[in-house]
Design a protein around this motif. Sequence first.
Motif, short mmCIF file in Angstrom:
data_model
loop_
_atom_site.label_atom_id
_atom_site.label_comp_id
_atom_site.label_asym_id
_atom_site.label_seq_id
_atom_site.Cartn_x
_atom_site.Cartn_y
_atom_site.Cartn_z
N ASN A 40 0.83 -1.21 0.00
CA ASN A 40 0.00 0.00 0.00
C ASN A 40 0.86 1.25 0.00
N ALA A 41 1.96 1.21 0.77
CA ALA A 41 2.85 2.37 0.84
C ALA A 41 3.41 2.66 -0.54
N LYS A 42 3.72 1.60 -1.28
CA LYS A 42 4.24 1.79 -2.63
C LYS A 42 3.18 2.42 -3.52
N GLU A 43 1.91 1.95 -3.37
CA GLU A 43 0.83 2.46 -4.20
C GLU A 43 0.51 3.92 -3.88
N GLU A 44 0.64 4.31 -2.59
CA GLU A 44 0.23 5.65 -2.19
C GLU A 44 1.37 6.67 -2.27
N THR A 45 2.56 6.23 -2.59
CA THR A 45 3.68 7.16 -2.70
C THR A 45 3.41 8.14 -3.85
N PRO A 46 3.40 9.44 -3.57
CA PRO A 46 3.13 10.41 -4.63
C PRO A 46 4.13 10.28 -5.78
N LYS A 47 3.61 10.45 -6.98
CA LYS A 47 4.46 10.37 -8.16
C LYS A 47 4.30 11.64 -8.99
N GLU A 48 5.33 12.00 -9.69
CA GLU A 48 5.25 13.13 -10.61
C GLU A 48 4.24 12.78 -11.70
N PRO A 76 -9.63 26.74 -1.06
CA PRO A 76 -9.61 25.30 -1.35
C PRO A 76 -8.32 24.61 -0.90
N LEU A 77 -7.19 25.33 -0.95
CA LEU A 77 -5.94 24.73 -0.48
C LEU A 77 -6.06 24.32 0.99
N LEU A 78 -6.50 25.26 1.82
CA LEU A 78 -6.58 25.00 3.26
C LEU A 78 -7.63 23.93 3.56
N ALA A 79 -8.72 23.93 2.81
CA ALA A 79 -9.75 22.91 3.01
C ALA A 79 -9.20 21.51 2.78
N GLY A 168 -7.98 19.51 -5.84
CA GLY A 168 -7.87 18.16 -5.30
C GLY A 168 -7.16 17.22 -6.26
N GLU A 169 -7.47 17.37 -7.53
CA GLU A 169 -6.82 16.53 -8.55
C GLU A 169 -5.32 16.81 -8.62
N ILE A 170 -4.96 18.08 -8.56
CA ILE A 170 -3.55 18.46 -8.65
C ILE A 170 -2.73 17.78 -7.55
N PHE A 171 -3.30 17.71 -6.35
CA PHE A 171 -2.55 17.18 -5.20
C PHE A 171 -2.90 15.72 -4.88
N GLY A 172 -3.60 15.06 -5.79
CA GLY A 172 -3.97 13.68 -5.54
C GLY A 172 -4.96 13.53 -4.41
N LYS A 173 -5.81 14.56 -4.21
CA LYS A 173 -6.77 14.57 -3.10
C LYS A 173 -8.20 14.74 -3.63
N LYS A 174 -8.47 14.19 -4.80
CA LYS A 174 -9.79 14.40 -5.39
C LYS A 174 -10.89 13.75 -4.55
N LYS A 179 -15.54 14.43 -0.91
CA LYS A 179 -16.15 14.26 0.41
C LYS A 179 -16.51 15.62 1.01
N LEU A 180 -15.64 16.61 0.83
CA LEU A 180 -15.94 17.96 1.32
C LEU A 180 -17.20 18.51 0.67
N LEU A 181 -17.36 18.26 -0.62
CA LEU A 181 -18.56 18.73 -1.33
C LEU A 181 -19.81 18.01 -0.84
N ASP A 182 -19.68 16.72 -0.59
CA ASP A 182 -20.82 15.96 -0.06
C ASP A 182 -21.24 16.52 1.31
N ASP A 183 -20.25 16.81 2.14
CA ASP A 183 -20.54 17.38 3.46
C ASP A 183 -21.19 18.76 3.33
N TYR A 184 -20.73 19.54 2.33
CA TYR A 184 -21.31 20.86 2.11
C TYR A 184 -22.78 20.74 1.73
N GLU A 185 -23.09 19.83 0.81
CA GLU A 185 -24.47 19.66 0.37
C GLU A 185 -25.36 19.21 1.53
N ALA A 186 -24.82 18.39 2.42
CA ALA A 186 -25.58 17.97 3.60
C ALA A 186 -25.85 19.16 4.51
N LYS A 187 -24.85 20.05 4.64
CA LYS A 187 -25.02 21.26 5.46
C LYS A 187 -26.08 22.16 4.84
#
Length: 325
Positions: A40-48, A76-79, A168-174, A179-187
Amino acid sequence: MVRALRKWKLPQLVGMALLILSLAACGAAKEDTAGKSADNAKEETPKERILTDAMGHEVKIPANPKRVLASYLEDPLLALGIKPVAQWSVNNGASVQGYLQDQLKDVPTIPYDLPFEAVQKFSPDLIIIDSASMVEGGKYEQYNQIAPTYVIGKEENNDWREELLRVGEIFGKKEKAEKLLDDYEAKVKEAKEKIADAGNPSVAAIWLVNGSFFVVSEKLSSGAVMYEDLGLKVPKVVKEISESGTANWNPISLEKLAELDADYIFLVNSDKANGSPILNNKLWKSIPAVKAGKVYEFSPDESWLYTGIIANEQIIDHILKSIAQ
């Protein structure tokens, strides 16, 4: 050995065997878990990676950028848990995004128009630009010489949801962005229920600065939160100004403001330090919401002048506290 074993009764031997088998199984499980963790560590290691931005540039995104410059995209960065190397500012750092300062108070400022010398000074390893207009006239090529440069959108006012997903896509955090958007819609859903219980009133956001009034657009900035997300009623005056205006906040005369038929006014007061003398004007005091004492005042350091998931959630909290207590 045989004599030694004879001293053990059958239940003891069975227990001993089970203990040995159990220890062996634990060892195997640990080995297997360790192996999976390593995989898993190998799979999650960020790549260029190479991503295509809004302008069609193929941008080489560093594997693990440490010095990110993304002026006016701090929300969005801080979020997403990313702190930039510098933050957006106006007037030599006098004005910043106040609502983010809990997280950005130790981050140095950079002018909003991103002078090349200032950008170079911060030695970014990734530059993210909000809109195409910020890199016109050959600016993109100059920024790109400093660090890989990614342009989020082509419009002056990009959809904040799309911005969050792109960052999110740029930083591999899509997935985190989704999930943040889902939480926003629930709010939003929960807030709408409370607003419905309060009679779903009409509202307007007004900004007072240097003795002049501005009204938020029906479909931009905090207007989009009030009218599109929460479904609050749009006063006739706000509709009229929004149809002819193109900015997030459009100028409105005090005479026109006197026609405002909003149940509630959210006033962003940038003139509080000088006493806001215009608020003593008879025309202002004649506005129905003002006469009814239904004006809720906010500082320009709060989130009303901005947009993004952090700003919008704070705006929703302000609205609920004001009209749905």
